[in-house]
Write an enzyme that holds these catalytic residues in place. Structure first.
Site: not given
Length: 270
Positions: A2-3, A112, A151
């Site tokens: 899930p995001e 998992r 950066r």
DNA sequence: ACCGGAGCCTGTTAGC
DNA sequence: TGCTAACAGGCTCCGG
């Protein structure tokens, strides 16, 4: 798994059955699920607490409880949360279970076992390191610009860095770069203002689309009620390797970046 | 500061 | 069909 959009979908689905309910007990069958405090202390501090509200920060679910306690859950790759009747047959993957005061229980299913549970007084102990919420008002083009410049990071891995922007994962990173027409290997300090604006727009667009479609059920993700989301039917590049780009017809390419599979259109994205 | 690789776990998929 | 290796939507730690 899930995001941000998937976690948001789960949060919305859990509010109805959970807000106002009181926890009576915690059961745990995989000790590493619970990071802090100890199971015994978790039991003690959760017992009798009522769920006042449920919110989301990045990919974390945040349960605000009575008594100033905050329960935080991260689903990682395979986590699934559902409120079910207590007499529902046991699930071998439901490693942590929160019993409620109404013959129901919140089951944290996680094949998992990467998922994590925290109980804290101060949420910033767990969430403090996160970057801006990409759908909040504070995530402006200027903020994105400031965070990109100064950066030199490869764009795709940078989007996955939760301290850079919070909540984007592998699907939505690829989708956002596609809509922004940016090659995943571009460096963060090489973007023009026009490209930064396009990236900002694309990030918000794909996350909002994901929420509207209630998440992407590409592999194992399903909503708390077990039904599928719909975002898998609206992806432009993710896991479409070899299939034609919807814009130009060029086969979608796949490459590894930052250890993660990355999908893009070599013609549209530069 | 940044990158690559390993590790955490188990199930599914791709390839021979 | 059967076996094996690679792969999976996340994240952290470590060494270079």
């Amino acid at each position: 798994m899930p995001e941000l959009p998937e976690v948001e979908t789960v949060v919305r689905a859990l509010r109805q059955p959970l807000v106002g309910r009181t926890f009576t007990e915690v059961r745990n069958y995989w000790p590493r699920h619970i990071v802090t405090p100890s199971l015994a202390e978790m039991q003690e501090r959760v017992h009798g607490r009522t769920v006042l509200s449920i919110t989301r920060r990045a990919k974390y679910l945040v349960f605000n409880l009575s008594g100033g306690e905050t329960l935080i859950i991260h689903l990682k790759m395979s986590g699934h949360l559902a409120v079910v009747d207590s007499d529902t047959p046991p699930d071998k993957y439901a490693h942590t279970i929160f019993k409620l005061d109404n013959e129901q229980e919140l089951r944290f299913r996680d094949t998992r076992k990467f998922g994590r549970v925290y109980l804290v007084h101060d949420p910033s102990d767990i969430l403090g390191h996160l970057g801006p919420e990409p759908l909040s008002d504070s995530f402006t083009v200027a903020v994105l610009q400031e965070r990109l410049q100064g950066r030199k990071r490869v764009l795709k891995p940078l989007l996955l860095d939760q301290t850079f922007v919070a909540g984007i994962g592998n699907i939505y990173a690829d989708e956002a770069l596609y809509y922004a027409r940016l090659h995943p290997e571009r460096h963060s300090d090489s973007l023009s203002l026009t490209e930064i604006e396009a990236l900002h727009r694309a990030i918000q667009k794909v996350l909002q689309l994901g929420i509207e479609r209630e998440g992407a059920s590409i592999a194992m993700y399903v909503k708390p009620d077990g039904s599928k989301g719909d975002m898998q039917n609206a992806v432009a590049v993710f896991r479409r390797t070899g299939d034609p780009c919807y814009h130009c017809g060029t086969p979608i390419q796949r490459m590894k970046l930052g250890g993660r599979s990355t999908h893009f259109c070599p013609t549209c994205q530069s």
